[in-house]
Design a protein around this motif. Sequence first.
Motif, PDB file in Angstrom:
ATOM      1  N   ARG A 148       0.641  -1.224   0.177  1.00 22.43           N
ATOM      2  CA  ARG A 148      -0.127  -0.110   0.004  1.00 22.43           C
ATOM      3  C   ARG A 148       0.773   1.242   0.145  1.00 22.43           C
ATOM      4  NH1 ARG A 148      -4.183   0.287   4.513  1.00 22.43           N
ATOM      5  NH2 ARG A 148      -2.377   0.296   5.842  1.00 22.43           N
ATOM      6  N   SER A 149       1.967   1.235   0.873  1.00 23.90           N
ATOM      7  CA  SER A 149       2.961   2.297   0.672  1.00 23.90           C
ATOM      8  C   SER A 149       3.367   2.621  -0.777  1.00 23.90           C
ATOM      9  CB  SER A 149       4.045   2.263   1.988  1.00 23.90           C
ATOM     10  OG  SER A 149       3.677   2.138   3.055  1.00 23.90           O
ATOM     11  N   PHE A 150       3.791   1.686  -1.583  1.00 26.82           N
ATOM     12  CA  PHE A 150       4.472   1.646  -2.605  1.00 26.82           C
ATOM     13  C   PHE A 150       3.252   2.033  -3.620  1.00 26.82           C
ATOM     14  CE2 PHE A 150       8.115  -0.471  -1.522  1.00 26.82           C
ATOM     15  CZ  PHE A 150       9.203  -0.359  -2.408  1.00 26.82           C
ATOM     16  N   ILE A 151       2.083   1.584  -3.622  1.00 27.36           N
ATOM     17  CA  ILE A 151       1.187   2.334  -4.326  1.00 27.36           C
ATOM     18  C   ILE A 151       0.730   3.761  -4.196  1.00 27.36           C
ATOM     19  CG2 ILE A 151      -1.472   1.917  -4.656  1.00 27.36           C
ATOM     20  CD1 ILE A 151      -1.251  -1.006  -4.095  1.00 27.36           C
ATOM     21  N   ASP A 152       0.408   4.132  -2.776  1.00 32.07           N
ATOM     22  CA  ASP A 152       0.411   5.424  -2.440  1.00 32.07           C
ATOM     23  C   ASP A 152       1.326   6.336  -2.998  1.00 32.07           C
ATOM     24  OD1 ASP A 152      -1.991   4.667  -1.257  1.00 32.07           O
ATOM     25  OD2 ASP A 152      -1.398   5.093   0.497  1.00 32.07           O
ATOM     26  N   ASP A 153       2.810   6.071  -2.747  1.00 34.28           N
ATOM     27  CA  ASP A 153       3.954   6.605  -3.296  1.00 34.28           C
ATOM     28  C   ASP A 153       3.829   7.136  -4.688  1.00 34.28           C
ATOM     29  OD1 ASP A 153       6.705   7.960  -2.566  1.00 34.28           O
ATOM     30  OD2 ASP A 153       7.185   6.646  -4.397  1.00 34.28           O
ATOM     31  N   VAL A 154       3.474   6.197  -5.573  1.00 31.79           N
ATOM     32  CA  VAL A 154       3.359   6.228  -7.094  1.00 31.79           C
ATOM     33  C   VAL A 154       2.356   7.240  -7.329  1.00 31.79           C
ATOM     34  CG1 VAL A 154       2.987   4.898  -9.192  1.00 31.79           C
ATOM     35  CG2 VAL A 154       4.574   4.169  -7.619  1.00 31.79           C
ATOM     36  N   ILE A 155       1.167   7.081  -6.531  1.00 33.07           N
ATOM     37  CA  ILE A 155       0.051   7.923  -6.952  1.00 33.07           C
ATOM     38  C   ILE A 155       0.118   9.524  -6.446  1.00 33.07           C
ATOM     39  CG2 ILE A 155      -2.495   8.236  -6.565  1.00 33.07           C
ATOM     40  CD1 ILE A 155      -2.691   5.072  -6.482  1.00 33.07           C
ATOM     41  N   ALA A 156       0.769   9.559  -5.365  1.00 33.29           N
ATOM     42  CA  ALA A 156       1.109  10.995  -4.851  1.00 33.29           C
ATOM     43  C   ALA A 156       1.886  11.552  -5.849  1.00 33.29           C
ATOM     44  CB  ALA A 156       1.650  10.736  -3.506  1.00 33.29           C
ATOM     45  N   ARG A 157       3.229  10.795  -6.384  1.00 31.41           N
ATOM     46  CA  ARG A 157       3.845  11.615  -7.420  1.00 31.41           C
ATOM     47  C   ARG A 157       3.266  11.760  -8.637  1.00 31.41           C
ATOM     48  NH1 ARG A 157       9.141  10.955  -5.234  1.00 31.41           N
ATOM     49  NH2 ARG A 157       9.365   9.746  -3.536  1.00 31.41           N
ATOM     50  N   SER A 164      -0.829  -5.517 -10.621  1.00 31.39           N
ATOM     51  CA  SER A 164      -0.553  -6.453  -9.624  1.00 31.39           C
ATOM     52  C   SER A 164      -0.731  -7.868 -10.211  1.00 31.39           C
ATOM     53  CB  SER A 164      -1.571  -6.355  -8.371  1.00 31.39           C
ATOM     54  OG  SER A 164      -1.350  -7.358  -7.533  1.00 31.39           O
ATOM     55  N   VAL A 165       0.480  -8.620 -10.141  1.00 31.50           N
ATOM     56  CA  VAL A 165       0.436  -9.989 -10.823  1.00 31.50           C
ATOM     57  C   VAL A 165       0.305 -10.981  -9.624  1.00 31.50           C
ATOM     58  CG1 VAL A 165       1.720 -11.548 -12.227  1.00 31.50           C
ATOM     59  CG2 VAL A 165       1.936  -9.117 -12.624  1.00 31.50           C
ATOM     60  N   ALA A 166      -0.863 -11.777  -9.760  1.00 27.23           N
ATOM     61  CA  ALA A 166      -1.193 -12.864  -8.877  1.00 27.23           C
ATOM     62  C   ALA A 166      -1.641 -11.957  -7.622  1.00 27.23           C
ATOM     63  CB  ALA A 166       0.080 -13.788  -8.338  1.00 27.23           C
ATOM     64  N   SER A 167      -2.749 -11.353  -7.921  1.00 26.73           N
ATOM     65  CA  SER A 167      -3.372 -10.095  -6.876  1.00 26.73           C
ATOM     66  C   SER A 167      -3.970 -10.626  -5.733  1.00 26.73           C
ATOM     67  CB  SER A 167      -4.093  -9.154  -7.895  1.00 26.73           C
ATOM     68  OG  SER A 167      -5.093  -9.822  -8.338  1.00 26.73           O
ATOM     69  N   GLY A 168      -4.754 -11.757  -5.946  1.00 28.25           N
ATOM     70  CA  GLY A 168      -5.516 -12.296  -4.603  1.00 28.25           C
ATOM     71  C   GLY A 168      -6.525 -11.332  -4.352  1.00 28.25           C
ATOM     72  N   HIS A 169      -6.809 -11.137  -3.294  1.00 26.20           N
ATOM     73  CA  HIS A 169      -7.912 -10.138  -2.871  1.00 26.20           C
ATOM     74  C   HIS A 169      -7.668  -8.778  -2.874  1.00 26.20           C
ATOM     75  CE1 HIS A 169     -10.367 -13.705  -0.605  1.00 26.20           C
ATOM     76  NE2 HIS A 169     -10.410 -13.829  -1.813  1.00 26.20           N
ATOM     77  N   CYS A 170      -6.418  -8.286  -3.096  1.00 22.34           N
ATOM     78  CA  CYS A 170      -5.922  -6.971  -3.080  1.00 22.34           C
ATOM     79  C   CYS A 170      -6.383  -6.103  -2.096  1.00 22.34           C
ATOM     80  CB  CYS A 170      -6.554  -6.346  -4.534  1.00 22.34           C
ATOM     81  SG  CYS A 170      -5.723  -6.426  -5.842  1.00 22.34           S
ATOM     82  N   ARG A 171      -5.952  -6.677  -0.777  1.00 23.61           N
ATOM     83  CA  ARG A 171      -6.366  -6.121   0.381  1.00 23.61           C
ATOM     84  C   ARG A 171      -5.642  -4.785   0.732  1.00 23.61           C
ATOM     85  NH1 ARG A 171     -11.255  -8.017   1.182  1.00 23.61           N
ATOM     86  NH2 ARG A 171     -11.358 -10.062   1.423  1.00 23.61           N
ATOM     87  N   GLU A 172      -4.416  -4.680  -0.269  1.00 17.97           N
ATOM     88  CA  GLU A 172      -3.771  -3.566  -0.024  1.00 17.97           C
ATOM     89  C   GLU A 172      -4.253  -2.427  -0.470  1.00 17.97           C
ATOM     90  OE1 GLU A 172      -2.105  -6.034  -3.545  1.00 17.97           O
ATOM     91  OE2 GLU A 172      -2.745  -6.440  -1.508  1.00 17.97           O
ATOM     92  N   LEU A 173      -5.420  -2.553  -1.522  1.00 16.76           N
ATOM     93  CA  LEU A 173      -6.123  -1.340  -1.896  1.00 16.76           C
ATOM     94  C   LEU A 173      -6.846  -0.718  -0.739  1.00 16.76           C
ATOM     95  CD1 LEU A 173      -7.117  -2.541  -5.414  1.00 16.76           C
ATOM     96  CD2 LEU A 173      -4.983  -1.294  -4.753  1.00 16.76           C
ATOM     97  N   GLU A 174      -7.307  -1.481   0.396  1.00 20.10           N
ATOM     98  CA  GLU A 174      -8.228  -1.041   1.321  1.00 20.10           C
ATOM     99  C   GLU A 174      -7.632   0.282   2.008  1.00 20.10           C
ATOM    100  OE1 GLU A 174      -9.309  -4.249   3.662  1.00 20.10           O
ATOM    101  OE2 GLU A 174     -10.202  -5.381   2.223  1.00 20.10           O
ATOM    102  N   GLY A 175      -8.252   1.459   1.667  1.00 18.97           N
ATOM    103  CA  GLY A 175      -7.741   2.547   2.221  1.00 18.97           C
ATOM    104  C   GLY A 175      -6.450   3.340   1.651  1.00 18.97           C
ATOM    105  N   SER A 176      -6.017   2.755   0.457  1.00 20.15           N
ATOM    106  CA  SER A 176      -5.101   3.220  -0.286  1.00 20.15           C
ATOM    107  C   SER A 176      -5.593   4.468  -1.059  1.00 20.15           C
ATOM    108  CB  SER A 176      -4.653   2.200  -1.174  1.00 20.15           C
ATOM    109  OG  SER A 176      -5.397   1.941  -2.313  1.00 20.15           O
ATOM    110  N   LEU A 177      -4.822   5.331  -2.035  1.00 16.99           N
ATOM    111  CA  LEU A 177      -5.147   6.288  -2.600  1.00 16.99           C
ATOM    112  C   LEU A 177      -5.749   5.811  -4.247  1.00 16.99           C
ATOM    113  CD1 LEU A 177      -1.948   8.624  -2.543  1.00 16.99           C
ATOM    114  CD2 LEU A 177      -4.386   8.882  -1.212  1.00 16.99           C
TER     115      LEU A 177
END
Length: 319
Positions: A137-146, A154-167
Amino acid sequence: MNTLDSTLDAPVDLSAFVALFDQAEALIHAGEPAVAVRRLEQPLSATARRVRADKVKFSRLVEAARNHGVFDLVQQDPFTRRAFSKPRGYAGDAVMLDYLYSGVPPSETSALGRGIFAATTHSPMGLSVVYRKALLRSFIDDVIARKPDARILSVASGHCRELEGSLVESSMFKGEFIALDQDSLSCDEVRWRQHAMRANSRVRVLESSVRALLGNRHTDLGPFDLVYSAGLYDYLDLAVAQKLTSKLGALCGPDGRLLIANFVPDGYSRAYMELFMDWHLIVRDDAEMAALAGHAGAGDVRVFRDPHDNVVYAEWRRG
Protein backbone atom coordinates in the motif's frame (compact mmCIF):
# COMPACT_ATOMS: atom_id res chain seq x y z
CA MET A 1 16.83 -27.20 27.86
CA ASN A 2 14.44 -29.26 25.74
CA THR A 3 15.37 -32.34 23.74
CA LEU A 4 15.60 -30.44 20.47
CA ASP A 5 17.81 -27.70 21.88
CA SER A 6 20.24 -30.28 23.27
CA THR A 7 20.74 -31.77 19.80
CA LEU A 8 21.55 -28.59 17.91
CA ASP A 9 25.28 -29.34 17.91
CA ALA A 10 24.93 -33.11 17.52
CA PRO A 11 24.16 -35.32 14.50
CA VAL A 12 20.47 -35.06 13.66
CA ASP A 13 18.40 -37.89 15.10
CA LEU A 14 14.74 -38.05 14.11
CA SER A 15 13.94 -39.10 17.68
CA ALA A 16 14.68 -35.52 18.68
CA PHE A 17 11.86 -34.35 16.41
CA VAL A 18 9.47 -36.91 17.84
CA ALA A 19 10.39 -35.75 21.33
CA LEU A 20 9.57 -32.20 20.28
CA PHE A 21 6.21 -33.34 18.89
CA ASP A 22 5.55 -35.07 22.22
CA GLN A 23 6.30 -31.84 24.08
CA ALA A 24 4.01 -29.81 21.85
CA GLU A 25 1.18 -32.34 22.22
CA ALA A 26 1.52 -32.27 26.00
CA LEU A 27 1.50 -28.46 26.03
CA ILE A 28 -1.67 -28.33 23.94
CA HIS A 29 -3.44 -30.75 26.29
CA ALA A 30 -2.20 -28.62 29.20
CA GLY A 31 -3.93 -25.56 27.73
CA GLU A 32 -0.81 -23.89 26.33
CA PRO A 33 -1.35 -23.94 22.54
CA ALA A 34 0.68 -20.79 21.93
CA VAL A 35 3.73 -22.24 23.69
CA ALA A 36 3.25 -25.48 21.76
CA VAL A 37 3.16 -23.70 18.41
CA ARG A 38 6.29 -21.74 19.24
CA ARG A 39 8.05 -25.06 19.90
CA LEU A 40 6.97 -26.24 16.46
CA GLU A 41 8.09 -23.12 14.65
CA GLN A 42 11.57 -21.58 14.88
CA PRO A 43 13.35 -24.36 16.83
CA LEU A 44 11.89 -26.97 14.48
CA SER A 45 12.86 -24.93 11.41
CA ALA A 46 16.40 -24.44 12.69
CA THR A 47 17.02 -28.16 13.06
CA ALA A 48 15.05 -29.26 9.99
CA ARG A 49 17.63 -27.47 7.84
CA ARG A 50 19.98 -30.37 8.57
CA VAL A 51 17.72 -33.01 7.07
CA ARG A 52 15.93 -31.08 4.30
CA ALA A 53 18.65 -31.77 1.74
CA ASP A 54 18.38 -35.52 2.40
CA LYS A 55 15.12 -36.44 0.65
CA VAL A 56 14.87 -39.85 2.28
CA LYS A 57 15.44 -38.52 5.78
CA PHE A 58 13.13 -35.56 5.23
CA SER A 59 10.35 -37.84 3.95
CA ARG A 60 10.76 -39.86 7.15
CA LEU A 61 10.42 -36.65 9.15
CA VAL A 62 7.24 -35.74 7.28
CA GLU A 63 5.82 -39.19 7.94
CA ALA A 64 6.69 -38.93 11.63
CA ALA A 65 4.93 -35.57 11.90
CA ARG A 66 1.79 -36.72 10.06
CA ASN A 67 1.49 -39.88 12.19
CA HIS A 68 1.98 -38.10 15.51
CA GLY A 69 -0.94 -37.14 17.73
CA VAL A 70 -0.02 -33.47 17.56
CA PHE A 71 -0.85 -33.43 13.87
CA ASP A 72 -4.59 -33.99 14.43
CA LEU A 73 -4.58 -31.36 17.18
CA VAL A 74 -3.09 -28.59 15.04
CA GLN A 75 -5.53 -29.43 12.25
CA GLN A 76 -8.23 -27.91 14.46
CA ASP A 77 -6.63 -24.58 13.53
CA PRO A 78 -8.48 -23.42 10.37
CA PHE A 79 -5.34 -21.70 9.09
CA THR A 80 -3.28 -24.90 9.30
CA ARG A 81 -6.15 -27.09 8.04
CA ARG A 82 -6.92 -24.92 5.00
CA ALA A 83 -3.31 -25.06 3.84
CA PHE A 84 -3.22 -28.82 4.26
CA SER A 85 -6.60 -29.49 2.59
CA LYS A 86 -6.11 -26.94 -0.23
CA PRO A 87 -9.77 -26.28 -1.17
CA ARG A 88 -8.64 -24.13 -4.10
CA GLY A 89 -5.94 -26.55 -5.15
CA TYR A 90 -3.02 -24.75 -3.55
CA ALA A 91 -1.84 -23.57 -0.16
CA GLY A 92 -1.54 -19.90 0.64
CA ASP A 93 -4.74 -18.83 -1.11
CA ALA A 94 -6.33 -15.43 -0.59
CA VAL A 95 -8.65 -16.69 2.15
CA MET A 96 -5.63 -17.81 4.16
CA LEU A 97 -4.09 -14.37 3.78
CA ASP A 98 -7.33 -12.85 5.04
CA TYR A 99 -7.00 -15.02 8.16
CA LEU A 100 -3.61 -13.40 8.74
CA TYR A 101 -4.90 -9.88 8.10
CA SER A 102 -7.99 -10.16 10.31
CA GLY A 103 -6.82 -12.55 13.00
CA VAL A 104 -10.41 -13.83 13.18
CA PRO A 105 -11.13 -17.56 12.72
CA PRO A 106 -14.40 -18.96 11.32
CA SER A 107 -17.24 -19.02 13.84
CA GLU A 108 -17.38 -22.82 13.95
CA THR A 109 -13.76 -23.13 15.12
CA SER A 110 -13.30 -25.09 18.35
CA ALA A 111 -11.88 -23.45 21.45
CA LEU A 112 -8.64 -25.38 20.98
CA GLY A 113 -8.55 -24.44 17.31
CA ARG A 114 -8.94 -20.77 18.23
CA GLY A 115 -5.98 -20.97 20.57
CA ILE A 116 -3.78 -22.54 17.93
CA PHE A 117 -5.09 -20.14 15.28
CA ALA A 118 -4.11 -17.16 17.42
CA ALA A 119 -0.57 -18.51 17.62
CA THR A 120 -0.10 -19.50 13.97
CA THR A 121 -1.57 -16.32 12.52
CA HIS A 122 0.44 -14.09 14.86
CA SER A 123 3.75 -15.84 14.38
CA PRO A 124 6.63 -13.83 12.87
CA MET A 125 5.86 -15.45 9.48
CA GLY A 126 2.26 -14.24 9.76
CA LEU A 127 3.43 -10.80 10.79
CA SER A 128 5.64 -10.72 7.69
CA VAL A 129 2.56 -11.19 5.50
CA VAL A 130 0.71 -8.41 7.33
CA TYR A 131 3.75 -6.16 6.90
CA ARG A 132 3.83 -7.05 3.20
CA LYS A 133 0.29 -5.73 2.74
CA ALA A 134 1.22 -2.43 4.40
CA LEU A 135 4.38 -2.17 2.31
CA LEU A 136 2.49 -2.70 -0.93
CA ARG A 137 0.00 0.00 0.00
CA SER A 138 2.90 2.36 0.70
CA PHE A 139 4.38 1.70 -2.73
CA ILE A 140 0.99 2.24 -4.36
CA ASP A 141 0.35 5.48 -2.50
CA ASP A 142 3.84 6.79 -3.21
CA VAL A 143 3.42 6.27 -6.95
CA ILE A 144 -0.02 7.90 -7.01
CA ALA A 145 1.10 10.84 -4.84
CA ARG A 146 3.83 11.55 -7.38
CA LYS A 147 1.68 10.83 -10.42
CA PRO A 148 -2.11 10.77 -9.93
CA ASP A 149 -2.67 9.25 -13.39
CA ALA A 150 -0.26 6.38 -12.70
CA ARG A 151 -0.89 2.92 -14.09
CA ILE A 152 -0.29 0.02 -11.70
CA LEU A 153 -0.25 -3.74 -12.25
CA SER A 154 -0.51 -6.41 -9.54
CA VAL A 155 0.40 -9.93 -10.70
CA ALA A 156 -1.20 -12.80 -8.76
CA SER A 157 -3.23 -10.12 -7.02
CA GLY A 158 -5.42 -12.28 -4.75
CA HIS A 159 -7.98 -10.20 -2.88
CA CYS A 160 -5.92 -7.00 -3.25
CA ARG A 161 -6.39 -6.09 0.40
CA GLU A 162 -3.55 -3.58 0.04
CA LEU A 163 -6.00 -1.36 -1.86
CA GLU A 164 -8.19 -0.91 1.22
CA GLY A 165 -7.63 2.63 2.45
CA SER A 166 -5.11 3.34 -0.31
CA LEU A 167 -5.10 6.27 -2.70
CA VAL A 168 -6.46 3.96 -5.40
CA GLU A 169 -9.81 4.28 -3.63
CA SER A 170 -9.59 8.07 -3.46
CA SER A 171 -10.75 10.75 -5.88
CA MET A 172 -7.10 11.71 -6.29
CA PHE A 173 -6.42 8.62 -8.41
CA LYS A 174 -6.91 9.32 -12.12
CA GLY A 175 -4.99 6.36 -13.49
CA GLU A 176 -5.66 2.64 -13.75
CA PHE A 177 -5.03 -0.31 -11.47
CA ILE A 178 -5.05 -3.79 -13.02
CA ALA A 179 -5.43 -6.82 -10.75
CA LEU A 180 -4.29 -9.96 -12.59
CA ASP A 181 -5.02 -13.37 -11.08
CA GLN A 182 -5.97 -16.81 -12.38
CA ASP A 183 -8.15 -17.66 -9.35
CA SER A 184 -11.71 -16.83 -10.39
CA LEU A 185 -12.92 -16.63 -6.79
CA SER A 186 -10.22 -14.11 -5.92
CA CYS A 187 -11.12 -12.07 -9.00
CA ASP A 188 -14.79 -12.13 -7.98
CA GLU A 189 -13.88 -10.83 -4.53
CA VAL A 190 -12.04 -7.84 -6.00
CA ARG A 191 -14.95 -7.11 -8.37
CA TRP A 192 -17.43 -7.35 -5.50
CA ARG A 193 -15.44 -5.00 -3.29
CA GLN A 194 -15.21 -2.38 -6.01
CA HIS A 195 -18.99 -2.56 -6.44
CA ALA A 196 -19.81 -2.65 -2.70
CA MET A 197 -17.53 0.25 -1.87
CA ARG A 198 -18.79 2.22 -4.86
CA ALA A 199 -15.15 2.73 -5.69
CA ASN A 200 -14.29 4.37 -8.96
CA SER A 201 -14.02 2.21 -12.05
CA ARG A 202 -10.26 2.63 -12.25
CA VAL A 203 -9.66 -0.86 -10.87
CA ARG A 204 -9.79 -3.48 -13.61
CA VAL A 205 -9.76 -7.19 -12.90
CA LEU A 206 -7.98 -9.39 -15.41
CA GLU A 207 -8.64 -13.09 -14.87
CA SER A 208 -5.56 -14.62 -16.42
CA SER A 209 -2.39 -16.56 -15.69
CA VAL A 210 1.36 -16.11 -15.72
CA ARG A 211 1.48 -18.56 -18.61
CA ALA A 212 -0.80 -16.28 -20.63
CA LEU A 213 1.29 -13.26 -19.67
CA LEU A 214 4.50 -14.97 -20.77
CA GLY A 215 2.77 -16.21 -23.92
CA ASN A 216 2.16 -12.61 -24.99
CA ARG A 217 -1.63 -12.98 -24.90
CA HIS A 218 -1.87 -9.54 -23.28
CA THR A 219 0.03 -7.27 -25.61
CA ASP A 220 -1.86 -4.11 -24.63
CA LEU A 221 -1.11 -4.04 -20.91
CA GLY A 222 1.81 -1.64 -20.52
CA PRO A 223 3.38 0.67 -19.84
CA PHE A 224 3.08 0.87 -16.05
CA ASP A 225 4.51 3.15 -13.40
CA LEU A 226 4.47 0.36 -10.82
CA VAL A 227 4.37 -3.41 -11.27
CA TYR A 228 4.47 -5.73 -8.29
CA SER A 229 4.10 -9.40 -7.49
CA ALA A 230 4.22 -10.18 -3.79
CA GLY A 231 3.17 -13.81 -3.33
CA LEU A 232 3.91 -15.52 -6.64
CA TYR A 233 7.65 -15.99 -6.80
CA ASP A 234 7.56 -18.43 -3.86
CA TYR A 235 6.07 -20.95 -6.31
CA LEU A 236 8.14 -20.29 -9.44
CA ASP A 237 11.22 -22.24 -10.43
CA LEU A 238 14.21 -20.19 -11.48
CA ALA A 239 13.71 -20.35 -15.25
CA VAL A 240 10.08 -19.20 -15.06
CA ALA A 241 10.94 -16.56 -12.45
CA GLN A 242 13.63 -15.13 -14.74
CA LYS A 243 11.29 -15.03 -17.74
CA LEU A 244 8.53 -13.40 -15.71
CA THR A 245 10.88 -10.77 -14.29
CA SER A 246 12.05 -9.92 -17.78
CA LYS A 247 8.43 -9.61 -18.92
CA LEU A 248 7.43 -7.43 -15.97
CA GLY A 249 10.45 -5.19 -16.48
CA ALA A 250 9.43 -4.72 -20.11
CA LEU A 251 5.97 -3.63 -18.95
CA CYS A 252 7.44 -0.79 -16.88
CA GLY A 253 7.47 2.68 -18.38
CA PRO A 254 10.45 5.08 -18.58
CA ASP A 255 10.37 5.79 -14.82
CA GLY A 256 8.72 2.53 -13.88
CA ARG A 257 9.33 0.47 -10.76
CA LEU A 258 9.07 -3.28 -10.21
CA LEU A 259 8.74 -4.89 -6.79
CA ILE A 260 9.03 -8.64 -6.28
CA ALA A 261 9.10 -10.62 -3.05
CA ASN A 262 10.15 -14.06 -1.85
CA PHE A 263 10.29 -15.93 1.44
CA VAL A 264 13.83 -16.62 2.62
CA PRO A 265 15.44 -20.03 3.30
CA ASP A 266 15.70 -19.47 7.06
CA GLY A 267 12.08 -18.42 7.55
CA TYR A 268 10.73 -18.68 11.10
CA SER A 269 7.95 -21.24 10.53
CA ARG A 270 9.19 -22.98 7.40
CA ALA A 271 9.35 -26.48 8.88
CA TYR A 272 5.91 -26.17 10.52
CA MET A 273 4.48 -25.15 7.14
CA GLU A 274 6.06 -28.13 5.41
CA LEU A 275 5.31 -30.79 8.03
CA PHE A 276 1.88 -29.78 9.31
CA MET A 277 0.44 -27.62 6.50
CA ASP A 278 1.90 -29.39 3.45
CA TRP A 279 2.91 -25.90 2.30
CA HIS A 280 6.16 -25.92 0.37
CA LEU A 281 7.81 -22.75 -0.90
CA ILE A 282 10.62 -22.07 -3.34
CA VAL A 283 12.78 -19.84 -1.18
CA ARG A 284 15.51 -17.36 -2.18
CA ASP A 285 18.12 -15.32 -0.35
CA ASP A 286 19.13 -11.70 -0.88
CA ALA A 287 21.79 -12.42 -3.51
CA GLU A 288 19.43 -14.64 -5.49
CA MET A 289 16.75 -11.93 -5.48
CA ALA A 290 19.24 -9.29 -6.60
CA ALA A 291 20.31 -11.52 -9.50
CA LEU A 292 16.68 -12.24 -10.36
CA ALA A 293 15.77 -8.54 -10.40
CA GLY A 294 18.58 -7.98 -12.87
CA HIS A 295 16.55 -9.88 -15.46
CA ALA A 296 14.15 -6.92 -15.56
CA GLY A 297 16.73 -5.06 -17.65
CA ALA A 298 19.05 -2.12 -17.21
CA GLY A 299 18.24 -0.33 -13.99
CA ASP A 300 18.93 0.09 -10.30
CA VAL A 301 18.22 -2.73 -7.85
CA ARG A 302 17.61 -2.40 -4.11
CA VAL A 303 17.24 -5.51 -1.95
CA PHE A 304 15.85 -5.42 1.57
CA ARG A 305 14.13 -7.65 4.13
CA ASP A 306 11.07 -7.06 6.26
CA PRO A 307 11.45 -6.31 9.99
CA HIS A 308 10.65 -9.94 10.86
CA ASP A 309 13.40 -11.24 8.56
CA ASN A 310 11.20 -13.70 6.67
CA VAL A 311 10.64 -12.03 3.30
CA VAL A 312 13.23 -10.49 0.98
CA TYR A 313 12.20 -7.79 -1.50
CA ALA A 314 13.88 -6.65 -4.68
CA GLU A 315 12.91 -3.23 -6.02
CA TRP A 316 14.00 -2.49 -9.59
CA ARG A 317 13.87 0.98 -11.16
CA ARG A 318 14.42 1.50 -14.83
CA GLY A 319 17.77 3.17 -15.41
